[in-house]
Design a protein around this motif. Structure first.
Motif, PDB file in Angstrom:
ATOM      1  N   THR A  22     -10.994  21.841 -95.308  1.00 12.42           N
ATOM      2  CA  THR A  22     -10.817  22.554 -96.576  1.00 12.42           C
ATOM      3  C   THR A  22     -11.703  23.784 -96.718  1.00 12.42           C
ATOM      4  O   THR A  22     -11.304  24.764 -97.337  1.00 12.42           O
ATOM      5  CB  THR A  22     -11.073  21.590 -97.748  1.00 12.42           C
ATOM      6  N   SER A  23     -12.925  23.761 -96.158  1.00  8.63           N
ATOM      7  CA  SER A  23     -13.795  24.932 -96.299  1.00  8.63           C
ATOM      8  C   SER A  23     -14.394  25.409 -94.974  1.00  8.63           C
ATOM      9  O   SER A  23     -15.012  26.457 -94.921  1.00  8.63           O
ATOM     10  CB  SER A  23     -14.936  24.629 -97.289  1.00  8.63           C
ATOM     11  N   GLY A  24     -14.218  24.657 -93.915  1.00  7.43           N
ATOM     12  CA  GLY A  24     -14.749  25.020 -92.603  1.00  7.43           C
ATOM     13  C   GLY A  24     -13.641  25.169 -91.580  1.00  7.43           C
ATOM     14  O   GLY A  24     -12.493  25.441 -91.907  1.00  7.43           O
ATOM     15  N   GLY A  25     -14.016  24.975 -90.330  1.00  8.55           N
ATOM     16  CA  GLY A  25     -13.046  25.112 -89.266  1.00  8.55           C
ATOM     17  C   GLY A  25     -12.772  23.796 -88.569  1.00  8.55           C
ATOM     18  O   GLY A  25     -13.404  22.768 -88.848  1.00  8.55           O
ATOM     19  N   ILE A  26     -11.824  23.837 -87.660  1.00  7.53           N
ATOM     20  CA  ILE A  26     -11.528  22.701 -86.779  1.00  7.53           C
ATOM     21  C   ILE A  26     -11.842  23.138 -85.360  1.00  7.53           C
ATOM     22  O   ILE A  26     -11.352  24.175 -84.890  1.00  7.53           O
ATOM     23  CB  ILE A  26     -10.058  22.263 -86.898  1.00  7.53           C
ATOM     24  N   SER A  27     -12.686  22.351 -84.685  1.00  7.21           N
ATOM     25  CA  SER A  27     -13.098  22.667 -83.323  1.00  7.21           C
ATOM     26  C   SER A  27     -12.815  21.481 -82.415  1.00  7.21           C
ATOM     27  O   SER A  27     -13.228  20.361 -82.714  1.00  7.21           O
ATOM     28  CB  SER A  27     -14.592  23.012 -83.295  1.00  7.21           C
ATOM     29  N   VAL A  28     -12.109  21.742 -81.328  1.00  3.56           N
ATOM     30  CA  VAL A  28     -11.819  20.726 -80.305  1.00  3.56           C
ATOM     31  C   VAL A  28     -12.359  21.280 -78.987  1.00  3.56           C
ATOM     32  O   VAL A  28     -11.805  22.225 -78.426  1.00  3.56           O
ATOM     33  CB  VAL A  28     -10.307  20.432 -80.211  1.00  3.56           C
TER      34      VAL A  28
END
Length: 195
Positions: free
Chosen positions: A87-93
């Motif tokens: 919702t306010s940050g990122g997604i990191s894989v």
């Protein structure tokens, strides 16, 4: 002589597989699979032979063999999800692999014949070093993956092979034969993918 075999084969995984009935909602989502495997091998073989008298001979052979292998599987993944939202940050894989083989193989042989015979010595050293790891990061079979700060999928791999091989042979006598042989085979055959 000496023979040493060192093998590392591990699986490292950071995965979201399915997201339940309500999905996954968080300020930020980070999946990191990180491996730092290392083989540090030292093998020494030393042989000494001597003969004294009127007739006779001396034979000395030193052999050092080393086989080192790293075969890991490192993965980071999001799969089989319906609704994932940062919702306010990122997604990191992120999948990271850093393998290292440090190998020192030494063979030494010495023969001394204080006779009318022969002095024969041989030293042979061999090292086979192989890295065949697989590093992968991905998102698949997921309907909605959203992030206010973006989505990052990355795979990184660093493979290092540092091999030192030494064969020493010395012979002293009326008839002297000394032979030194070395063999090194270093292979880094890694697979890296991000999708």
């Amino acid at each position: 002589g000496i023979s040493a075999v060192n093998r590392i084969a591990i699986d490292v995984s950071a995965t979201i597989d399915g997201d339940g009935a309500t999905g996954i909602h968080a300020t930020g989502i980070s999946l990191v699979a990180d491996d730092k495997s290392k083989v540090n091998a030292l093998g020494d073989a030393i042989s000494i032979a001597a003969s004294f008298g009127f007739a006779g001979g001396a034979l000395s052979v030193g052999v050092a063999l080393a086989e080192n292998k790293i075969d890991n599987h490192v993965e980071a993944a999001i799969r089989n999800t319906v609704d994932i939202d940062a919702t306010s940050g990122g997604i990191s894989v992120l999948a990271k692999e850093s393998n290292r083989i440090e190998a020192t193989t030494v063979a030494a042989a010495a023969a001394v014949s204080i006779t009318l015979g022969a002095a024969i010595s041989g030293g042979a050293a061999s090292a086979l070093n192989t890295i065949t790891s697989r590093t992968s990061a991905w998102i698949e079979d997921s309907d909605s993956v959203e992030a206010s700060q973006g989505v990052t999928v990355a795979a990184e791999d660093t493979a290092t092979i540092d091999a030192e091989i030494l064969a020493v042979s010395a012979a002293v006598g009326y008839v002297s034969i000394a032979v030194g042989l070395t063999l090194a085979d270093n292979q880094a055959l890694n697979t890296v993918s991000a999708r």
